[in-house]
Enzyme design. Structure first.
Site, PDB file in Angstrom:
ATOM      1  N   ASP A  57      16.425  78.076  25.575  1.00 36.84           N
ATOM      2  CA  ASP A  57      15.361  78.111  24.927  1.00 36.84           C
ATOM      3  C   ASP A  57      14.099  77.289  25.470  1.00 36.84           C
ATOM      4  OD1 ASP A  57      13.603  78.503  22.562  1.00 36.84           O
ATOM      5  OD2 ASP A  57      14.297  76.733  21.366  1.00 36.84           O
ATOM      6  N   ASN A  90      14.546  88.057  17.278  1.00 32.34           N
ATOM      7  CA  ASN A  90      13.626  88.078  18.412  1.00 32.34           C
ATOM      8  C   ASN A  90      12.702  89.384  18.353  1.00 32.34           C
ATOM      9  OD1 ASN A  90      15.559  86.095  20.609  1.00 32.34           O
ATOM     10  ND2 ASN A  90      14.072  85.434  19.137  1.00 32.34           N
ATOM     11  N   TRP A  91      13.105  90.658  17.651  1.00 31.70           N
ATOM     12  CA  TRP A  91      12.350  91.495  17.550  1.00 31.70           C
ATOM     13  C   TRP A  91      11.173  91.477  16.779  1.00 31.70           C
ATOM     14  CZ3 TRP A  91      14.008  95.324  20.309  1.00 31.70           C
ATOM     15  CH2 TRP A  91      15.309  95.747  20.526  1.00 31.70           C
TER      16      TRP A  91
HETATM   17  C1  IPE Z   1      17.113  81.241  19.920  1.00 37.81           C
HETATM   18  O1  IPE Z   1      15.927  80.992  20.027  1.00 37.81           O
HETATM   19  C2  IPE Z   1      17.402  82.750  20.522  1.00 37.81           C
HETATM   20  C3  IPE Z   1      17.656  82.785  21.974  1.00 37.81           C
HETATM   21  C4  IPE Z   1      17.552  81.706  22.766  1.00 37.81           C
HETATM   22  C5  IPE Z   1      17.808  84.043  22.368  1.00 37.81           C
HETATM   23  P1  IPE Z   1      14.572  81.103  19.562  1.00 37.81           P
HETATM   24  O2  IPE Z   1      13.717  80.465  20.163  1.00 37.81           O
HETATM   25  O3  IPE Z   1      14.526  82.822  18.922  1.00 37.81           O
HETATM   26  O4  IPE Z   1      14.855  80.233  18.123  1.00 37.81           O
HETATM   27  P2  IPE Z   1      14.104  79.652  17.014  1.00 37.81           P
HETATM   28  O5  IPE Z   1      13.253  80.505  16.467  1.00 37.81           O
HETATM   29  O6  IPE Z   1      13.305  78.442  17.806  1.00 37.81           O
HETATM   30  O7  IPE Z   1      14.964  79.093  15.971  1.00 37.81           O
HETATM   31  C1  IPE Z   2      13.722  81.592  24.802  1.00 43.91           C
HETATM   32  O1  IPE Z   2      12.703  80.838  24.954  1.00 43.91           O
HETATM   33  C2  IPE Z   2      14.082  82.797  25.270  1.00 43.91           C
HETATM   34  C3  IPE Z   2      14.174  83.862  24.309  1.00 43.91           C
HETATM   35  C4  IPE Z   2      14.189  83.437  22.906  1.00 43.91           C
HETATM   36  C5  IPE Z   2      14.321  85.183  24.707  1.00 43.91           C
HETATM   37  P1  IPE Z   2      11.659  81.213  23.944  1.00 43.91           P
HETATM   38  O2  IPE Z   2      10.781  82.482  24.297  1.00 43.91           O
HETATM   39  O3  IPE Z   2      11.944  81.086  22.494  1.00 43.91           O
HETATM   40  O4  IPE Z   2      10.630  80.102  24.366  1.00 43.91           O
HETATM   41  P2  IPE Z   2       9.817  79.055  23.239  1.00 43.91           P
HETATM   42  O5  IPE Z   2      10.909  78.377  22.474  1.00 43.91           O
HETATM   43  O6  IPE Z   2       8.936  79.869  22.583  1.00 43.91           O
HETATM   44  O7  IPE Z   2       9.270  77.908  24.166  1.00 43.91           O
HETATM   45 MG    MG Z   3      12.468  79.268  21.258  1.00 47.54          MG
END
Ligand code: IPE
Ligand code: IPE
Ligand code: MG
Length: 267
Positions: free
Chosen positions: A35, A83-84
């Site tokens: 993350d 994530n969608w």
């Molecule tokens: C968790 O991270 C999912 C992945 C790393 C693929 P997110 O960024 O989607 O999670 P939340 O929204 O902070 O809980």
């Molecule tokens: C994790 O990084 C990658 C995925 C969830 C695919 P993020 O895209 O969630 O990054 P932040 O949390 O917005 O910084």
């Molecule tokens: Mg994130």
């Protein structure tokens, strides 16, 4: 000459950390919530996509070190079912980056003897992404080293829901005797059937939550949170997490000492 000579350069901080690592105290399975890509990019005035691109390098070095340390399984949360909800361009770019990663790294996976598989509902993915995944899984299926599980369109609740639907359908069709369902049966019918439960979960970026990852499998995993953003996560950060794990006392609900053994005071 020490056991880690082939991994780190002499005198480096990495070597200092490696020297403290006890091979017998290493986790068998490490799961990672990668993350912080978006925040990494934002801090640099870049588009979020650039954070994801930089994150690929962290994926590469993490897998490489895990393989060289001899871990048996690494599971990477790459795309959740939630994530969608992100902007279409970001979603498209993430799948594009996955394809680029397979193109650039598949040969190296085979050279490192790494076996790749996916967890999550890949049946819903774009056919071109599915073709790439199939190619990667097939190319590495004979590799006997570390198993690399990539969680794609994955969430723990979704995995459990799919498992339950399959079980109910089979029971209705008379193919499944409900009496056989126990924890081992459930383990064997989850996407992670091939792997033992994670010993250690690492989440980067300072967030301290599970975000629907491996809900069943994390029951007794040690949790490690680091403020480091995923694209900055390097060998030293990974080794620090492994050293922290090595200091944990795992009890699995029991007692550390053998209750049957006579204690010093009763001797
Ligand atoms: C968790 O991270 C999912 C992945 C790393 C693929 P997110 O960024 O989607 O999670 P939340 O929204 O902070 O809980
Ligand atoms: C994790 O990084 C990658 C995925 C969830 C695919 P993020 O895209 O969630 O990054 P932040 O949390 O917005 O910084
Ligand atoms: Mg994130």
């Amino acid at each position: 000459m020490t056991r880690w000579d082939d991994i780190a350069e002499t005198g480096s901080r990495e070597r200092e950390l490696l020297e403290q690592l006890q091979p017998e105290a290493l986790p068998t399975h490490v799961a990672l919530i990668m993350d912080g890509n978006g925040r990494w990019a934002k801090r640099r005035g870049l588009a979020r996509i650039e954070g994801h691109r930089a994150g690929i390098k962290a994926v590469r070095r993490t897998i490489k070190l895990a393989g060289r340390l001899g871990l048996q399984v690494i599971t990477l949360y790459a795309f959740s079912t939630e994530n969608w909800k992100r902007p279409a361009l970001e979603v498209r770019t993430l799948w594009g980056l996955l394809k680029e990663f397979i193109d650039s790294d598949l040969d190296s996976f085979v050279q490192q003897n790494l076996r790749m598989r996916t967890i999550g509902d890949t049946s819903r993915l774009d056919p071109s992404v599915r073709r790439y995944l199939k190619r990667a899984v097939q190319a590495t299926e004979k590799c006997t080293g570390m198993l690399v599980q990539i969680a794609l369109n994955y969430s723990g609740r979704h995995e459990l829901t799919r498992m339950l639907k399959t079980a109910v359908t089979e029971a209705r069709q008379g193919k499944l005797d409900v009496g056989v369902i126990d924890e081992d049966w459930i383990n064997a019918h989850l996407d992670t059937a091939e792997a033992p439960d994670p010993d250690l979960l690492i989440r980067t970026s300072g967030e301290q939550r599970i975000s629907n990852f491996l809900l069943w499998q994390l029951a007794y995993s040690e949790l490690y949170f680091t403020p480091v953003l995923w694209p900055d996560f390097d060998e030293k950060n990974f080794l620090e997490a492994l050293l922290a794990f090595q200091e944990r006392e795992r009890r699995f609900g029991g007692l550390l000492e053998d209750p049957a053994a006579p204690s010093e005071s009763s001797a």
